[in-house]
Design an enzyme around this catalytic site. Structure first.
Site, PDB file in Angstrom:
ATOM      1  CD1 TRP A  11      55.071  11.895 -11.366  1.00 47.97           C
ATOM      2  CD2 TRP A  11      54.206  11.985 -13.419  1.00 47.97           C
ATOM      3  NE1 TRP A  11      54.092  10.935 -11.441  1.00 47.97           N
ATOM      4  CE2 TRP A  11      53.545  10.974 -12.699  1.00 47.97           C
ATOM      5  CE3 TRP A  11      53.816  12.240 -14.740  1.00 47.97           C
ATOM      6  CZ2 TRP A  11      52.528  10.198 -13.259  1.00 47.97           C
ATOM      7  CZ3 TRP A  11      52.801  11.474 -15.298  1.00 47.97           C
ATOM      8  CH2 TRP A  11      52.171  10.460 -14.559  1.00 47.97           C
ATOM      9  CG  HIS A  97      61.951  20.733  -6.134  1.00 51.66           C
ATOM     10  ND1 HIS A  97      63.198  20.607  -6.701  1.00 51.66           N
ATOM     11  CD2 HIS A  97      61.587  19.492  -5.726  1.00 51.66           C
ATOM     12  CE1 HIS A  97      63.556  19.336  -6.655  1.00 51.66           C
ATOM     13  NE2 HIS A  97      62.595  18.637  -6.063  1.00 51.66           N
ATOM     14  CD  GLU A 169      62.328  17.127  -2.015  1.00 53.44           C
ATOM     15  OE1 GLU A 169      61.897  16.008  -2.324  1.00 53.44           O
ATOM     16  OE2 GLU A 169      62.455  18.054  -2.837  1.00 53.44           O
ATOM     17  N   GLY A 236      60.653  11.617  -6.253  1.00 50.97           N
ATOM     18  CA  GLY A 236      60.932  12.034  -7.622  1.00 50.97           C
ATOM     19  C   GLY A 236      61.000  10.834  -8.550  1.00 50.97           C
ATOM     20  N   GLY A 237      62.217  10.382  -8.847  1.00 51.09           N
ATOM     21  CA  GLY A 237      62.444   9.311  -9.823  1.00 51.09           C
ATOM     22  C   GLY A 237      61.555   8.090  -9.637  1.00 51.09           C
TER      23      GLY A 237
END
Ligand code: PGA
Length: 253
Positions: A11, A97, A169, A236-237
């Site tokens: 989130w 991340h 990622e 994510g989004g």
């Protein structure tokens, strides 16, 4: 034995307690209480962990944190320890991340310290690696991912490595709407698995889940998950929308 897929929602810095409560209720009603043949993780902000633990208790959704510090306690303003996260109900922690690396200066040694602290406390780490657009265009993708993967896994044994997920990622795909193609992602996932074979042998490497992250959406999850070395997704989004995240969890391949 086939690897069990992991779909994890990151989130980031989104969601007040009130917003989180609403999203959890929506996820609970969409995903039900049956344990699916895949693992589902959500990593809300720290302030929403308590409400998450209460709301998601009897669901198959597991809790994750977005970061973890390597020390058990002490003068580390703004950080959080593995024991604190376990107490709050977390079973997972995202580490390294690209936003942590790029915006907060984390390097490979920091990432390794965080991973080792997480696994020795019994948290399952989701370790992020990935190249920038500039590095990809310079043909350095595999070199960068190789360095980050080896750096993160330094001094870990095969049992620890089996418990970890690597999330590939590509930085250019995060939050941009530009997903890596399944072929581009598979190439890097295969490379990562090869590195792990070299580090701890084929058995542990076969068990390790390698997730893809970067603009994962309901529209692209099925084709990504059809690749042999893509074992899940870090979202994510799209994890902030219960309908989208549920559809991603219910991918078909
Ligand atoms: P995104 O983010 O799905 O919004 O691209 C992925 C991530 O940063 O983990």
């Amino acid at each position: 034995m086939a690897r069990v897929a992991v779909i994890a929602g990151n989130w980031k810095m989104h969601g007040t307690v009130a917003e989180a409560r609403k999203l959890f209720a929506d996820l609970r009603s969409r995903l039900g209480s049956e344990a699916p043949d895949r693992e589902i993780v959500v990593a809300p902000p720290f302030t929403a962990l308590a409400v998450a633990a209460a709301e998601l208790g009897r669901t198959p959704i597991q809790l994750g944190a977005q970061n973890v510090h390597w020390e058990a306690k002490g003068a580390f303003t703004g950080e959080i320890s593995a024991a604190m996260l376990l107490e709050a109900g977390c079973r997972w922690a995202i580490v390294g991340h690209s936003e942590r690396r790029q915006l907060f200066g984390e390097n490979d040694a920091d990432v390794n310290r965080r991973v080792r602290a997480a696994v020795s406390a019994g948290l399952r780490a989701i370790v992020c690696v990935g190249e920038t657009l500039e590095q990809r265009e310079a043909g350095r993708t595999l070199e960068v991912v190789d360095r980050q993967t080896r750096g993160a896994l330094l001094d870990l044994g095969s049992a620890d490595i089996e418990s970890i997920c690597i999330a590939y990622e590509p930085v250019w795909a995060i939050g941009t709407g530009q997903t890596a193609t399944p072929d581009q992602a598979e190439e890097v996932h295969r490379e990562v698995r090869g590195i792990v074979v070299g580090l701890v042998g084929g058995d542990a490497a076969k068990q390790m889940r390698i997730l893809y992250g970067g603009s994962v959406k309901p529209e692209n999850i099925d084709s990504l998950m059809a690749e042999p070395d893509i074992d899940g997704a870090l979202v994510g989004g799209a994890s902030l929308d219960a309908a989208s995240f549920s559809r991603i969890v219910q991918y078909r391949s």
